[in-house]
Design a protein around this motif. Structure first.
Motif, PDB file in Angstrom:
ATOM      1  N   PRO A  56       0.336  56.993  11.605  1.00 21.91           N
ATOM      2  CA  PRO A  56       1.850  56.463  11.771  1.00 21.91           C
ATOM      3  C   PRO A  56       2.743  57.120  10.655  1.00 21.91           C
ATOM      4  O   PRO A  56       3.013  56.337   9.824  1.00 21.91           O
ATOM      5  N   TRP A  57       2.934  58.525  10.983  1.00 19.25           N
ATOM      6  CA  TRP A  57       3.795  59.216   9.962  1.00 19.25           C
ATOM      7  C   TRP A  57       5.061  58.481   9.716  1.00 19.25           C
ATOM      8  O   TRP A  57       5.827  58.725   8.639  1.00 19.25           O
ATOM      9  N   HIS A  58       5.669  57.820  10.625  1.00 17.17           N
ATOM     10  CA  HIS A  58       7.037  57.279  10.466  1.00 17.17           C
ATOM     11  C   HIS A  58       7.224  55.983   9.406  1.00 17.17           C
ATOM     12  O   HIS A  58       8.215  55.764   9.103  1.00 17.17           O
ATOM     13  N   GLU A  72      14.687  61.998  12.072  1.00 21.81           N
ATOM     14  CA  GLU A  72      15.353  60.722  11.639  1.00 21.81           C
ATOM     15  C   GLU A  72      15.515  59.665  12.791  1.00 21.81           C
ATOM     16  O   GLU A  72      15.167  58.356  12.774  1.00 21.81           O
ATOM     17  N   GLN A  73      15.932  60.403  13.894  1.00 22.84           N
ATOM     18  CA  GLN A  73      16.158  59.272  15.041  1.00 22.84           C
ATOM     19  C   GLN A  73      14.916  58.608  15.351  1.00 22.84           C
ATOM     20  O   GLN A  73      14.921  57.449  15.719  1.00 22.84           O
ATOM     21  N   GLU A  74      13.995  59.457  15.732  1.00 21.00           N
ATOM     22  CA  GLU A  74      12.607  58.894  16.243  1.00 21.00           C
ATOM     23  C   GLU A  74      11.885  57.898  15.053  1.00 21.00           C
ATOM     24  O   GLU A  74      11.701  56.993  15.702  1.00 21.00           O
ATOM     25  N   THR A  75      12.155  58.366  13.844  1.00 23.99           N
ATOM     26  CA  THR A  75      11.665  57.439  12.959  1.00 23.99           C
ATOM     27  C   THR A  75      12.189  56.115  12.807  1.00 23.99           C
ATOM     28  O   THR A  75      11.766  55.199  12.966  1.00 23.99           O
ATOM     29  N   ARG A  76      13.810  56.162  12.936  1.00 19.93           N
ATOM     30  CA  ARG A  76      14.485  55.044  12.810  1.00 19.93           C
ATOM     31  C   ARG A  76      14.326  54.078  14.273  1.00 19.93           C
ATOM     32  O   ARG A  76      13.816  53.012  14.051  1.00 19.93           O
ATOM     33  N   GLN A  77      14.018  54.493  15.479  1.00 18.58           N
ATOM     34  CA  GLN A  77      13.521  53.877  16.461  1.00 18.58           C
ATOM     35  C   GLN A  77      12.134  53.163  16.287  1.00 18.58           C
ATOM     36  O   GLN A  77      11.990  52.030  16.590  1.00 18.58           O
ATOM     37  N   ARG A  78      11.260  53.848  15.673  1.00 23.91           N
ATOM     38  CA  ARG A  78       9.878  53.266  15.633  1.00 23.91           C
ATOM     39  C   ARG A  78      10.094  52.287  14.605  1.00 23.91           C
ATOM     40  O   ARG A  78       9.369  51.201  14.740  1.00 23.91           O
ATOM     41  N   LEU A  79      10.665  52.582  13.474  1.00 20.93           N
ATOM     42  CA  LEU A  79      10.735  51.510  12.358  1.00 20.93           C
ATOM     43  C   LEU A  79      11.391  50.054  12.854  1.00 20.93           C
ATOM     44  O   LEU A  79      11.098  49.196  12.462  1.00 20.93           O
ATOM     45  N   LEU A  80      12.472  50.367  13.525  1.00 16.90           N
ATOM     46  CA  LEU A  80      13.224  49.172  14.238  1.00 16.90           C
ATOM     47  C   LEU A  80      12.235  48.180  15.235  1.00 16.90           C
ATOM     48  O   LEU A  80      12.349  47.080  15.070  1.00 16.90           O
ATOM     49  N   SER A  81      11.514  49.262  15.971  1.00 18.99           N
ATOM     50  CA  SER A  81      10.734  48.345  16.794  1.00 18.99           C
ATOM     51  C   SER A  81       9.692  47.649  16.281  1.00 18.99           C
ATOM     52  O   SER A  81       9.003  46.569  16.627  1.00 18.99           O
TER      53      SER A  81
END
Length: 102
Positions: A56-58, A72-81
């Motif tokens: 889970p690199w994010h 940044e975009q993919e990380t942000r989406q994963r973290l928000l979820s």
């Protein structure tokens, strides 16, 4: 600890970060410093860039909560979820950081 063993320890630690929490590159280096004889946030970043795709690199950010450059975009989406608290474009490190129990 050999360089390959260090890579494996970094990845194992990242794998153990719970959903909804994060660690910084430096916190990972600090957590493994005594056992590994190494303590470099930059080295952890290199390991994540080269070998981190299967973990889970994010959940790994820099010490100010900035997300991995270029992701940044993919990380942000994963973290928000996962419910990670954010402050603007960064992770709220004070609320989201996690430390292992070893």
């Amino acid at each position: 600890m050999t360089p390959q063993e260090y890579v494996e320890e970094v990845l194992k630690l990242v794998e153990s970060i719970p959903e909804g929490r994060v660690m910084s590159y430096g916190a990972i280096a600090d957590a493994l410093a005594e056992r590994s004889g190494r303590n470099s946030a930059r080295q952890v970043g290199t390991i994540m860039a080269r070998h981190g795709g299967g973990v889970p690199w994010h959940r790994v950010v820099n010490s100010t909560g900035r997300m991995p450059p270029g992701h940044e975009q993919e990380t942000r989406q994963r973290l928000l979820s996962e419910g990670v608290p954010l402050r603007g474009e960064r992770v709220d490190i004070k609320r989201a950081s996690w430390q292992p129990d070893f």
